[in-house]
Design a protein around this motif. Structure first.
Motif, PDB file in Angstrom:
ATOM      1  N   ASP A   1      88.165  66.949 140.258  1.00 32.26           N
ATOM      2  CA  ASP A   1      87.008  66.494 140.507  1.00 32.26           C
ATOM      3  C   ASP A   1      86.326  66.716 139.030  1.00 32.26           C
ATOM      4  N   VAL A   2      86.789  67.551 138.240  1.00 28.78           N
ATOM      5  CA  VAL A   2      85.930  67.523 136.775  1.00 28.78           C
ATOM      6  C   VAL A   2      86.982  68.316 135.875  1.00 28.78           C
ATOM      7  N   THR A   3      86.614  67.726 134.625  1.00 25.79           N
ATOM      8  CA  THR A   3      87.430  68.297 133.377  1.00 25.79           C
ATOM      9  C   THR A   3      86.399  69.399 132.768  1.00 25.79           C
ATOM     10  N   VAL A   4      86.819  70.664 132.632  1.00 25.85           N
ATOM     11  CA  VAL A   4      86.092  71.511 131.830  1.00 25.85           C
ATOM     12  C   VAL A   4      86.794  72.213 130.596  1.00 25.85           C
ATOM     13  N   LEU A   5      86.441  71.891 129.712  1.00 23.50           N
ATOM     14  CA  LEU A   5      87.027  72.242 128.100  1.00 23.50           C
ATOM     15  C   LEU A   5      86.236  73.415 127.559  1.00 23.50           C
ATOM     16  N   SER A   6      87.070  74.083 126.915  1.00 23.25           N
ATOM     17  CA  SER A   6      86.689  75.157 126.428  1.00 23.25           C
ATOM     18  C   SER A   6      87.718  75.954 125.287  1.00 23.25           C
ATOM     19  N   SER A   7      87.052  76.952 124.609  1.00 19.86           N
ATOM     20  CA  SER A   7      87.959  77.608 123.847  1.00 19.86           C
ATOM     21  C   SER A   7      87.703  79.181 123.675  1.00 19.86           C
ATOM     22  N   GLY A   8      88.755  79.864 123.202  1.00 23.59           N
ATOM     23  CA  GLY A   8      88.353  81.442 122.940  1.00 23.59           C
ATOM     24  C   GLY A   8      87.690  82.018 124.137  1.00 23.59           C
ATOM     25  N   PHE A   9      86.700  82.760 123.811  1.00 23.45           N
ATOM     26  CA  PHE A   9      85.939  83.831 124.961  1.00 23.45           C
ATOM     27  C   PHE A   9      85.393  82.985 125.892  1.00 23.45           C
ATOM     28  N   SER A  10      85.094  81.659 125.704  1.00 21.17           N
ATOM     29  CA  SER A  10      84.274  80.787 126.669  1.00 21.17           C
ATOM     30  C   SER A  10      85.323  80.229 127.739  1.00 21.17           C
ATOM     31  N   THR A  11      86.713  80.320 127.370  1.00 16.57           N
ATOM     32  CA  THR A  11      87.584  80.020 128.495  1.00 16.57           C
ATOM     33  C   THR A  11      87.357  81.002 129.377  1.00 16.57           C
ATOM     34  N   HIS A  12      87.320  82.299 129.027  1.00 15.00           N
ATOM     35  CA  HIS A  12      87.141  83.509 130.247  1.00 15.00           C
ATOM     36  C   HIS A  12      86.178  83.280 130.744  1.00 15.00           C
ATOM     37  N   VAL A  13      85.023  82.777 130.092  1.00 12.43           N
ATOM     38  CA  VAL A  13      83.696  82.578 130.913  1.00 12.43           C
ATOM     39  C   VAL A  13      83.961  81.382 131.925  1.00 12.43           C
ATOM     40  N   VAL A  14      84.584  80.444 131.704  1.00  6.86           N
ATOM     41  CA  VAL A  14      85.171  79.410 132.746  1.00  6.86           C
ATOM     42  C   VAL A  14      85.687  79.845 133.727  1.00  6.86           C
ATOM     43  N   LEU A  15      86.919  80.754 133.414  1.00  6.59           N
ATOM     44  CA  LEU A  15      87.614  81.428 134.611  1.00  6.59           C
ATOM     45  C   LEU A  15      86.863  82.278 135.536  1.00  6.59           C
ATOM     46  N   GLN A  16      85.840  82.751 134.903  1.00  8.40           N
ATOM     47  CA  GLN A  16      84.895  83.530 135.992  1.00  8.40           C
ATOM     48  C   GLN A  16      84.100  82.523 136.798  1.00  8.40           C
ATOM     49  N   ALA A  17      83.607  81.447 136.307  1.00  2.00           N
ATOM     50  CA  ALA A  17      82.997  80.418 136.877  1.00  2.00           C
ATOM     51  C   ALA A  17      83.646  79.719 138.079  1.00  2.00           C
ATOM     52  N   LEU A  18      85.224  79.755 137.668  1.00  4.41           N
ATOM     53  CA  LEU A  18      86.180  78.949 138.663  1.00  4.41           C
ATOM     54  C   LEU A  18      86.159  79.759 139.948  1.00  4.41           C
ATOM     55  N   GLU A  19      85.975  80.949 139.750  1.00  2.00           N
ATOM     56  CA  GLU A  19      86.102  82.034 141.189  1.00  2.00           C
ATOM     57  C   GLU A  19      84.879  81.433 142.302  1.00  2.00           C
TER      58      GLU A  19
END
Lengths: 325, 357
Positions: free
Chosen positions: A204-222
């Motif tokens: 549906d959507v590509t979410v691009l991140s790096s470093g700590f932000s990648t872990h923020v995205v992982l939380q959002a993914l839940e």
């Protein structure tokens, strides 16, 4: 595979590369006797001695410049900043000297130098200690900028950075040192510079991140997965040069892009990627690109407020909802 | 590495022995000739700048030739020299060809820095000339780093770093002196005190004069030398270099000199009087040395004329070379940004900013 913390993975990378090449040395505040302010260099002094694990006075401009000179003479320095924010004191040495001399000399000198240390906010240490300078350094044409999110990438990319013949700015996450992950054990395990990775596949959507932000995205993914939103999550690993091809192939599938970057919004690296994508992949996009970055306010001490200012799962979720609208 | 060390030790033995004896006639003539070469090169640069053939900044070292020449005569080819933006003289004294220097001023691809650096950024790695640095005092820690590497690699070489009197008020100068003294690095810092930081006279810029006193705070050896006397510069820098090389003792030298021209070509020179400049010119390092050599029978009027003629030709050829050399192009600029990656997978590096159709 071994289970290591991000900190241990970095320590292994340093140790293996110091072992491999005796022109490699580590220099910075408290890297030796103290074992590193964040214990990344723990044990290295004992192993490699004070000639190669070099404690400095609190004198960033001088020891950074010294490392630049040593690189010009053929050594391979690793400069540890106790906090990347302190590198601001040494910016002339980093940008004018490490960043420009190769070019200004017509290409005569190599700069096999790594600048590394923890970066970013979220630990309530105030505005002066909470900069995410990735985009500042990515603005230097000759710099490679790396910001790994996971222990294996921290190790494999730091090893690649040390072996690189070009200056690398290596951003570690102050909030990442304690996280654990599987790390390959072979001595020549390298992660290539400039290659991103897909963390979760989605449509549906590509979410691009790096470093700590990648872990923020992982939380959002839940939350997002509970809403049945299928996210293709790309962890950039290298910010500059970034892996345009992987972003492009993902967008051919999802046609929607959210970029999550820690750092102030104006002229952030996400703006460059958004520009490149709209310029080169205009026809692939079904919606405007969204960026989630810091709000344009210095990092406050107050913890709740700081979380509001940093990229957080709520704003990532909001951006994903918006891009799918 | 081993070959290098034995070679450089031999060189240094030769230098040490020549310090003890009277300078040979050939060397004295060489010192004189090199100073004249720098003077004529700078005069020609000035002319070309006025004709708008040289652009940007152009800082001339007319009046300061004895330091450049004395310093380079005091160290061996394996030692390293690094300086600030007033770098033409040091580069020439280090043996970089006038052609490459002039071509750099003209911004050509045959220049010392392929036309990417300009007047303030000459470099020659082979000649161990590590630049040409235009941010005031920025070269100080680089010199410390080169000296650090020389010791790390167990060489018997030293680094000599020149800086202006204006540089001593930069923080990084002080931070660097602290480091080199703490770590006893083989480095000599030479302040070319021409009494003006751009247009600011030294008493308006600097507390705690004389400048040599800065060495005291960092427990370094300090020396004051006459920067208008080429043989004295050579002798004292040799002593300092030997201290750094053999005794692990970094040295700070204050060399007293005077710049006869403005700070740069764009300086109208309104902050000092004509009388002051005229007074300083009475101690023109080239006039002083030629008189000494004439008095001692090393030089003759005929020889002076012959040297002038030779150097005029060298400068003319340098200008012709610069004028006829090709300009650097974008391809070259792009190519030199990055070193070849031979031990990792080389990343693809797009040229950001380019408009792609």
């Amino acid at each position: 595979m071994a289970t290591l913390t991000y900190r241990q993975a970095l320590n292994e990378a340093l140790s293996e590369e110091l072992e491999r090449d005796n022109t490699v040395f580590l220099i910075g505040e408290e890297v030796g006797e103290y074992g590193g302010a964040f214990k990344v260099s723990q044990g290295l002094l004992k192993k490699f001695g004070p000639e190669r694990i070099i404690d400095t006075p609190i004198s960033e401009a001088a020891f950074t410049g010294l490392a630049v000179g040593a690189a010009m003479y053929g050594l391979r320095p690793i400069v540890e900043f106790m906090n990347w924010s302190f590198a601001l004191v040494a910016f002339d040495q980093i940008i004018n000297n490490a960043g420009s001399i190769r070019f200004m000399s017509g290409g005569q000198f190599n700069f096999p130098i790594v600048f590394r240390g923890p970066s970013g906010g979220g630990t309530q240490i105030g505005a002066t200690h909470s900069h995410a300078l990735e985009n500042w350094l990515a603005n230097v044409p000759t710099f490679t900028v790396i910001n790994p999110a996971f222990p294996a990438d921290a190790k494999g990319l730091l090893k690649s950075a040390i072996r690189s013949n070009n200056p690398v700015c290596f951003f570690e996450g102050e909030r990442l040192y304690g996280i654990q992950g599987d790390v390959p054990e072979e001595k020549d395990f390298l992660v290539p510079i400039g290659k991103a990775q897909i963390v979760t596949e989605g449509k549906d959507v590509t979410v691009l991140s790096s470093g700590f932000s990648t872990h923020v995205v992982l939380q959002a993914l839940e939350t997002l997965s509970k809403e049945n939103i299928s996210v293709e999550m790309i962890d950039l690993r290298t910010i500059k040069p970034y892996d345009f091809d992987l972003v492009a192939s993902s967008l051919q599938k999802t046609n929607r892009l959210v970029i999550v970057e820690e750092g102030k919004p104006f002229a952030g690296w996400g703006a460059q990627i958004a520009y490149d994508v709209q310029h080169l992949l205009f026809d692939e996009l079904d919606a405007p690109i969204y960026r989630v970055s810091n709000l344009d306010i210095p990092n406050p001490y107050n913890g709740k407020l700081e979380q509001e200012i940093l990229p957080n799962p709520l704003r990532v979720i909001q951006a994903v909802h918006n891009v799918l609208r | 590495m081993v070959d290098n060390i034995s070679f450089s030790e031999q060189v240094h033995e030769d230098f040490k022995s020549s310090a003890l004896a009277e300078l040979p006639k050939e060397m004295r003539l060489e010192l004189y000739k090199t100073m004249v070469l720098i003077r004529r090169f700078e005069e020609k640069s000035s002319q070309s700048f006025m004709q708008a053939k040289i652009k940007g900044f152009c800082h001339l070292s007319i009046g300061q030739e004895a330091i450049a020449v004395g310093v380079c005569a005091a160290i061996g080819p394996e030692d390293v020299v690094i300086t600030a933006y007033r770098d033409h003289g040091i580069a020439l004294a280090r043996g970089i060809s006038p052609k490459a220097c002039m071509a750099e001023l003209y911004g050509k691809s045959t220049g010392t820095s392929k036309g990417m650096g300009g007047s303030m950024h000459f470099f020659d790695k082979n000649k161990k000339f590590f630049g040409g640095h235009a941010i005031v005092a920025a070269q100080c820690p680089i010199a410390a780093g080169v000296a650090f590497a020389q010791r790390y690699l167990k060489e018997n070489t030293v680094t000599v770093c020149l800086l202006g009197d204006g540089a001593v008020n930069q923080g990084v100068f002080h931070e660097t002196l602290n480091l080199v003294s703490l770590w006893k690095l083989p480095v000599v810092y030479i302040i070319e005190n021409n009494q003006y930081a751009m247009g600011t006279e030294i008493h308006r810029s600097t507390a705690g004069l004389p400048l040599v006193k800065k060495s005291v705070a960092y427990d370094m050896a300090g020396m004051v030398i006459d920067g208008m006397n080429v043989e004295e510069v050579r002798k004292k820098v040799l002593e300092a270099a030997n201290l750094a090389r053999n005794e692990n003792c970094p040295v700070l030298i204050e060399a007293r000199t005077y710049r006869f021209r403005g700070h740069s070509m764009s300086d109208p020179d309104t902050y000092r009087t004509k009388e002051e400049i005229a007074e300083a010119k009475k101690r023109d390092p080239i006039a002083l040395y030629s008189q000494l050599l004439l008095d001692q029978g090393v030089l003759t009027r005929d020889l002076i004329a012959q040297i002038d003629k030779e150097i005029k030709k060298v400068i003319q050829e340098a200008v012709q070379y610069a004028e006829s050399s090709p300009e650097p192009d974008l391809e070259l600029a792009r190519k030199i940004c990055f070193a070849e990656e031979d031990s990792i997978e080389p990343p693809q590096r797009p040229l950001y900013g380019l408009i792609v159709d």
